[in-house]
Structure formats: structure tokens, C-alpha cells
Design an enzyme around this catalytic site. Structure first.
Site, PDB file in Angstrom:
ATOM      1  N   ASP A  29       3.284  -7.103   0.081  1.00  0.00           N
ATOM      2  CA  ASP A  29       1.942  -7.160  -0.110  1.00  0.00           C
ATOM      3  C   ASP A  29       1.465  -8.617   0.124  1.00  0.00           C
ATOM      4  OD1 ASP A  29      -0.210  -5.288  -1.710  1.00  0.00           O
ATOM      5  OD2 ASP A  29      -0.825  -7.415  -1.484  1.00  0.00           O
ATOM      6  N   GLN A  91      -8.284   1.990  -4.645  1.00  0.00           N
ATOM      7  CA  GLN A  91      -7.830   2.134  -3.132  1.00  0.00           C
ATOM      8  C   GLN A  91      -8.628   1.301  -2.236  1.00  0.00           C
ATOM      9  OE1 GLN A  91      -6.970   5.999  -1.570  1.00  0.00           O
ATOM     10  NE2 GLN A  91      -5.703   5.101   0.243  1.00  0.00           N
ATOM     11  N   HIS A  97       0.046   4.562   0.834  1.00  0.00           N
ATOM     12  CA  HIS A  97       0.963   3.485   0.662  1.00  0.00           C
ATOM     13  C   HIS A  97       1.435   3.528  -1.040  1.00  0.00           C
ATOM     14  CE1 HIS A  97      -3.224   1.828   0.082  1.00  0.00           C
ATOM     15  NE2 HIS A  97      -2.649   0.872  -0.963  1.00  0.00           N
TER      16      HIS A  97
HETATM   17  P1  5GP Z   1      -4.666  -0.526  -2.511  1.00  0.00           P
HETATM   18  O1  5GP Z   1      -5.732  -1.458  -3.284  1.00  0.00           O
HETATM   19  O2  5GP Z   1      -5.548   0.226  -1.412  1.00  0.00           O
HETATM   20  O3  5GP Z   1      -4.019   0.144  -3.433  1.00  0.00           O
HETATM   21  O4  5GP Z   1      -3.740  -1.655  -1.909  1.00  0.00           O
HETATM   22  C1  5GP Z   1      -3.844  -2.177  -0.656  1.00  0.00           C
HETATM   23  C2  5GP Z   1      -2.852  -3.321  -0.654  1.00  0.00           C
HETATM   24  O5  5GP Z   1      -2.672  -3.735   0.746  1.00  0.00           O
HETATM   25  C3  5GP Z   1      -3.492  -4.786  -1.500  1.00  0.00           C
HETATM   26  O6  5GP Z   1      -2.692  -4.674  -2.485  1.00  0.00           O
HETATM   27  C4  5GP Z   1      -3.486  -5.563  -0.549  1.00  0.00           C
HETATM   28  O7  5GP Z   1      -3.128  -7.025  -1.132  1.00  0.00           O
HETATM   29  C5  5GP Z   1      -2.918  -5.179   0.551  1.00  0.00           C
HETATM   30  N1  5GP Z   1      -3.145  -5.727   1.815  1.00  0.00           N
HETATM   31  C6  5GP Z   1      -4.446  -5.913   2.407  1.00  0.00           C
HETATM   32  N2  5GP Z   1      -4.446  -6.526   3.771  1.00  0.00           N
HETATM   33  C7  5GP Z   1      -3.183  -6.544   3.991  1.00  0.00           C
HETATM   34  C8  5GP Z   1      -2.545  -7.039   5.073  1.00  0.00           C
HETATM   35  O8  5GP Z   1      -3.071  -7.521   6.050  1.00  0.00           O
HETATM   36  N3  5GP Z   1      -1.042  -7.379   5.068  1.00  0.00           N
HETATM   37  C9  5GP Z   1      -0.427  -7.114   3.801  1.00  0.00           C
HETATM   38  N4  5GP Z   1       1.020  -7.392   3.986  1.00  0.00           N
HETATM   39  N5  5GP Z   1      -1.117  -6.771   2.720  1.00  0.00           N
HETATM   40  C10 5GP Z   1      -2.337  -6.267   2.824  1.00  0.00           C
END
Ligand code: 5GP
Ligand code: ZN
Length: 111
Positions: A29, A91, A97
């Protein structure tokens, strides 16, 4: 597909890859919330758990997350696997994911 994680799968955006097989990709992440914070995604685009129809897809993601935890050395100490789904859960990327979080004690209930 303009999806961010599909671009990572296609290597159009760089990511620190951790593991890969025919069906799943794991990468760190970009904004880690624990010493180990790895995202596991299916290579097939599915927006969220709400859109999943194939039980094999989520089964593969979950067991891949388990294997990542073992490889990261957090399986014994403990780890958390999280799938945020839609707005109330926070999200932000709409490609399914699983977060694998380990290396510290995580609180319960989550925030
Ligand atoms: P969500 O909030 O949708 O459950 O998680 C999305 C995750 O993706 C977040 O923890 C965020 O830090 C991560 N993330 C967002 N953009 C990128 C990126 O470009 N590269 C990586 N490695 N992680 C990302
Ligand atoms: Zn996608």
C-alpha cells in the site's frame, strides 16, 4: 479500463510488487497503516465485494492474502484481512482488494 489497480496489473503505474500468480497480484500500500500493509487484488476487474459472482475469485484472494501474511512473517503473530466495501466503509479504489495488515496489534472494533 481506467481503473487504478488495473493499471498496476498492466504495469502502467509502478507499484512495489510482493507476489503474483495467474489470478492475483499483491503489492505494498502506498500509504501503509501497519509495518506490513499489502493489497491483494484479483487480476479480473471487479468493483467491490458487492459485484462478485464467482466464489473462486474471493477464495483465491483470501488464500493469497493468507500466503502473503506468511511470507511477510506475520502469520504467527497475527494479521488482519480487510475488504472495505463502498462509502460507509471508506472504499476509495473500486477494484476489489484485500488489505493485509500486520506487524502491530490492531484494535477492535475497527474505527
Ligand atoms: P480502500 O480505501 O479502497 O479500501 O483502499 C485503497 C488503498 O489503496 C488505500 O489504502 C490507498 O493507500 C491505496 N492506494 C491508493 N492509490 C494507490 C497507488 O497508486 N498505489 C498503491 N500501492 N496503493 C494505492
Ligand atoms: Zn480494475
Amino acid at each position: 479500463m481506467s481503473c487504478l489497480f488495473c493499471k498496476i496489473i498492466r504495469r502502467e503505474i509502478p507499484a512495489t510488487l510482493v507476489a503474483e500468480d495467474a489470478h492475483c497480484l499483491a503489492f505494498r500500500d502506498i500509504n501503509p497503516q501497519a509495518p506490513t500493509h499489502v493489497l491483494v487484488i484479483p487480476k479480473e476487474h471487479v468493483a467491490s465485494l458487492n459485484q462478485v459472482t464467482d466464489p473462486l475469485l474471493v477464495g483465491r484472494v483470501l488464500l493469497f492474502a493468507r500466503d502473503v501474511a506468511a511470507a511477510e512473517g506475520v502469520a504467527e503473530g497475527g494479521y488482519r484481512v480487510v475488504m472495505n466495501t463502498n462509502a460507509d466503509a471508506g472504499q476509495t479504489v473500486f477494484h476489489l482488494h484485500a488489505h493485509v495488515l500486520g506487524g502491530r496489534v490492531t484494535g477492535w472494533p475497527p474505527g
